[in-house]
Design an enzyme around this catalytic site. Structure first.
Site, PDB file in Angstrom:
ATOM      1  CE  LYS A   1     -11.667   4.787   4.243  1.00 18.85           C
ATOM      2  NZ  LYS A   1     -10.622   5.120   3.256  1.00 18.85           N
TER       3      LYS A   1
ATOM      4  CB  SER B   1      -9.906   1.690   1.942  1.00 16.47           C
ATOM      5  OG  SER B   1      -9.654   2.987   2.182  1.00 16.47           O
TER       6      SER B   1
ATOM      7  CB  SER C   1      -8.874   4.532  -0.365  1.00  7.90           C
ATOM      8  OG  SER C   1      -7.995   3.270  -0.096  1.00  7.90           O
TER       9      SER C   1
END
Length: 475
Positions: free
Chosen positions: A80, A155, A179
């Site tokens: 990420k 996210s 997320s």
């Protein structure tokens, strides 16, 4: 190797370990897949092809010389864009850090590399991971592989989309309010929010903050367990790190749940749920019952979690991002910082009282139940051009956070929680079921998730995304 990009990481690891494929071949297959489909979904935003191939050649050389191979030997992984990667651009989804290159690796990167993983790139995230829809000013929006007109969630939306589209077999993510779980639900993959401290990654500005955790994502529960076996373990820089290593996660997961006590809550105590999501998740209790579990529908009241989460989240945003220039922040981050600056000592005291009360009540709850199952998200994937969900089942949402209460209420409980594929809406959009365990029982959550996955097979339905595709579903 043409279809290797859709094989489970556990199977790829077996093929690598027996010499049936090489790390270079697998890395090249993933790179080809990225070239074919990433332009349609915008999941991987920084690609490290040359470094990945060099690493793959190094690992193949080690294998040929008979050197011991790590648990992730030869497996490509994407991190990420919130996760620090030494020498690789890490923007946090913010224009302020558009050219930022960290000097050190985050613990998850360091551990995965030591286990033989190959870093192939970075996945998209909203600015500083703010929100359950992946869009930012640096790279734009990530689209759902099952329908590119829809959101991939967030996210960790870039991670979810990359996994679903076959670009990588493993990915990392992070979760404060859903997320890891929300994009897993939206993209028909698996995401685990571990017990805080299971995978330590302390924030330099808020090291004691336990609502935000790093965690694994993959296409199967077994793959998540494999990654957990490497990422879990003590880290002296974290003040609440769990001292157990990850070895327990390397053991085979059972497919039988005889005697497991399952609590089913369709709405976590009155939350609005989209009828399409409700219809899909309502099938989960019967699956668990068919696996031998004792299923009971429960009437929970987790509403105290709302105030506690919002106060603590706001405080953290002010502490971590309050010194950044406000006029350079996106609206969601700025809104959170502003709310954080309004937090008083009385607010923090109230939030801690509420959180403590929930912790003790849920301890009592888990005396009578082994796991709790519920919807992950209150809605299925929504249009990618929509900033956030404004209405759920006819009820207006007061702000961009409210539609994710089904995930962020669980975050307050200090409990592990997984999202596992549960089925599809009539339009072919994925829906996940949330499996919540008692604190520290991450392995119990994965065991239940694995049995559910094996019984249903929903995760095996891959999107019809190819070189000429982009907006069709895999149904």
């Amino acid at each position: 190797m043409t279809e290797s990009y859709h094989l489970p990481a556990t199977e790829l690891r077996r093929l690598l370990g027996t010499g049936q494929i090489s790390a270079v071949e697998l890395t090249e297959a993933c790179l080809r897949r990225i070239d074919e489909v990433n332009g349609q979904v915008n999941a991987i935003v920084t690609l490290t092809a040359d470094q990945a191939l060099a690493r793959a050649r190094e690992l193949d050389g080690d294998f040929a010389r008979g050197r011991p191979a790590g648990p992730l030997h030869g497996l490509p992984i994407a991190y990420k864009d919130l996760t620090d990667t030494a020498g690789i651009r890490t923007t946090y989804g913010s224009p302020l850090f558009a050219d930022h290159v960290p000097g050190t690796d985050a613990p998850v990167v360091r551990r995965a590399r030591a286990a033989g993983a190959i870093t192939i790139g970075k996945t998209n995230t909203p600015e500083f991971g703010t929100g359950s829809h992946t869009v930012n000013e640096v790279f734009g929006a990530t689209r759902n592989p099952y329908d590119t007109a829809m959101s991939a969630g967030g996210s960790s939306g870039g991670a979810g989309a990359a996994l679903a589209a076959g670009m990588v077999p493993l990915a990392d993510g992070s979760d404060m309010g859903g997320s890891l779980r929300n994009p897993a639900s939206f993209c028909n993959v698996v995401g685990l929010r571990p017990t805080p401290g299971r995978i330590p990654d302390p924030d330099p500005a808020a090291a004691w903050f336990t609502l935000a955790v790093p965690g694994p994502m993959a296409r199967t529960v077994g793959d998540v367990a494999l990654l957990m076996s490497v990422l879990a373990g003590f880290e002296p820089t974290s003040p609440f790190a769990i001292r157990e290593d990850g070895s327990a996660f390397a053991a085979p997961l059972p497919a039988d749940l005889t005697g497991l006590r399952v609590a089913w809550s369709p709405d976590l105590g009155g939350l609005p749920v989209d009828p399409r999501t409700a219809a899909v998740t309502a099938r989960a209790p019967a699956v668990f019952a068919g696996l031998g579990a004792e299923v009971t529908q429960v009437d929970l009241d987790l509403s105290d979690a709302d105030d506690a989460f919002r106060v603590l989240r706001a405080w953290r945003y002010a502490a971590v991002f309050g010194d950044l220039p406000r006029d350079r922040l996106g609206p969601n981050v700025a809104w959170n910082v502003d709310r954080g600056r309004e937090v008083t000592a009385a607010d923090l005291a109230r939030a801690e009282r509420l959180r403590s009360g929930l912790f003790h009540r849920m301890n009592d709850f888990f005396d009578d139940h082994d796991i709790l199952i519920s919807p992950v998200s209150q809605v299925p994937p929504f249009p990618v051009g929509q900033p956030y969900v404004t209405e759920v089942a006819g009820r207006p949402m007061p702000d961009y956070l409210a539609w994710m209460r089904s995930a962020y209420w669980i975050s307050v409980l200090h409990a592990p929680a997984a999202s596992v594929p549960c089925g599809f809406t009539p339009e072919g959009l994925p829906v996940g079921v949330q499996i919540v365990g008692r604190p520290w029982d991450d392995l119990g959550v994965l065991r239940a998730a694995h049995a559910f996955e094996r019984a249903t097979g929903h995760g095996a339905v891959r999107p019809a995304l190819g070189p000429q595709g982009g907006s069709t579903t895999g149904r």
